[in-house]
Motif scaffolding. Sequence first.
Motif: not given
Length: 324
Positions: A169-172, A306-324
Amino acid sequence: MHSEIASSRTAQRARPGARVSRLYEAMDLMLGSVGDPLALKSLAASASYSSFHFDRIFRELTGFSAVDYQRKRRLRRAAHLLRHEPDVAIVRIAQDCGFPSNAAFAKAFRQQFAMSAKAWREGGWRDYMDRQVGRESDVSFFVAEPGDLQALLAPYRPPPPGSIAARIAVRSLPAAALRYRRFFGQSGAALSSACNAVIRQHEQEREHAHQLAPAAAAAARAWYGVFDEDPGFTGAREYCYDFGYADGGGGSDDPALGLRLLPAGSYACLDFHGEWPRFRSMYEDWLDRQALWRLDSTRPHIQRVERGADGRWRGWLALPVKKR
């Protein structure tokens, strides 16, 4: 001689201080002015050094002279643009990356990548990435548990077509101030271990200061990994990787930590929990297959975990993008 440089760099990583932090700031100025002439004297002054001492300390920290380091970064920025800006003329890219002539750029590019800029643009980048850098070079595994060698050393395997693209998902994202430790010349398991050492030290300090249980201390902070260039084009010896946490405004007593601003803007984000997706899968399964967005090489790749309540890692990867 090489072992002496390696020992010096190891010592710098082990005992960083205000001196190193000032060099971080100078390096960030270099990154932000890739297309401008390198004024070594001005850079040295920004770090409160003479040109001679600045270059000597810079070489101790990175293994490269300041001039050579900037030249390599210019070439990698050009390689980035050649891949992701197919409608921009090569001569324009050469100028934007600080080369005085197309001939000078052509010679330097061939020396760095063993092919012409035209061949690179036509698909040579993929061969270079696989052959020279290696499939395991993606930095997305930086915080995987050090004991999980199977995950750390596993070769890259393309995901089922569309499986990663369906989750992006593209987010700001807002700007964020980051307190960070910078690592040079480390990748794969070595980088993972180094970042985990930072996390463990922080957790121990928090537990001691606040009498928190280890799990609570771990969950109290999100960690960021930041890489300013295409992970696939940068060899392990040239990795420059920032790892740290969002600055809450209270500052830090640790002179080893630098301070940088992660820029706001549009990012293609991939959420994960209990897995370790790679930036490369985002490039190949989504970025290269859609027509609305292209990579913005002026902003960094970011991972938040960050670690979740279950002890496993969670989070996101973010690629910087711009419109063509």
